[in-house]
Design an enzyme around this catalytic site. Sequence first.
Site, PDB file in Angstrom:
ATOM      1  N   THR A  31      30.099 -13.767 -20.147  1.00 23.63           N
ATOM      2  CA  THR A  31      28.945 -13.294 -19.000  1.00 23.63           C
ATOM      3  C   THR A  31      28.790 -13.085 -18.058  1.00 23.63           C
ATOM      4  OG1 THR A  31      27.687 -14.983 -20.305  1.00 23.63           O
ATOM      5  CG2 THR A  31      26.446 -14.749 -18.052  1.00 23.63           C
ATOM      6  N   LYS A  61      21.456 -11.129 -22.012  1.00 22.89           N
ATOM      7  CA  LYS A  61      21.916 -12.356 -21.649  1.00 22.89           C
ATOM      8  C   LYS A  61      21.917 -13.099 -20.165  1.00 22.89           C
ATOM      9  CE  LYS A  61      25.574 -15.754 -21.823  1.00 22.89           C
ATOM     10  NZ  LYS A  61      25.233 -16.968 -22.644  1.00 22.89           N
ATOM     11  N   LYS A 102      26.660 -19.228 -10.935  1.00 26.81           N
ATOM     12  CA  LYS A 102      27.046 -17.678 -11.038  1.00 26.81           C
ATOM     13  C   LYS A 102      26.454 -17.124 -11.780  1.00 26.81           C
ATOM     14  CE  LYS A 102      29.704 -16.705 -14.655  1.00 26.81           C
ATOM     15  NZ  LYS A 102      28.843 -16.028 -15.516  1.00 26.81           N
TER      16      LYS A 102
END
Length: 296
Positions: free
Chosen positions: A98, A174, A243
Amino acid sequence: MTTTHIGFLGLGSMGAPMARNLLKSGLEVTVYNRTRAVAEAFSADGAGIADTPAGAVVEGGIAITMLSNDAALEAVTLGQDGLLHKLGKGGLHISMSTVSPETSKKLAALHAANGSLFLSAPVFGRPEAAAASKLWIVQSGSSDAKQRAKAILTILGQGIHDFGDDPAAANVVKLSGNFMILAAIETMAEAQALAEKNGIDRAALASFFGQTIFACPIYQNYGRTIAERAFEPAGFKLELGMKDVRLVRDVAETAMVPMPLADLLHDRLLTSLAKKRGKLDWTGIELVTAEDAALR
């Protein structure tokens, strides 16, 4: 020249079961992990062990990366002893991490200049889904990259969904999905706080909704985890959730898309990190909701 040799880089909670599934399928796999001791455990499964990212790949082979962030991905690809030049002409890099869409664009261009292919293929699913080859895979990149990766991705997941030629597209998908999951976690945390404050059993509430109007894995599995406050061991660490939300907000700002809910989730995560909860599962943001409601 091409070969089916696979270099698998990144043996964390997701990468480890994925690499083992490739080994179980009979493929030739060499693994690399920053902590060598983690990689050495795979020798019993028949894997080769590499000391460097470059050492994990062969010219014209396939590299699969499953790493925690953009910096780690760039380090193993472009850093000293990185895989880019070793992979060479005819090679394929399948990036399953990711990461930022911009990072994928950058790496795709560098691979093209080096004569190799690049495919973005991030996944949805927790470690248990990875172990069972039940990941949902989203991909974007060239048709040649997709054709070569198909047999491998089929081993790793239960479905492959295509989002075109732009290598950044799968990363946007994603990030969108992770944003939606975290929003659902916050929704369940608030609903369970409301129920508990009114004398209703949290687990009963989660079970009811998971069997009826929200009968899907996100509400069933995360709802149970939140109700039980089973935040350890982490399936996906809260610090990694932060994140991802930072990446979502970066992409949103670039595209000039206001996302007020993403801002709220950022604050929940930031508060959790300030309380030293970064290693908990990201469902652990529920603790902030409970504290706000004077339930803890």
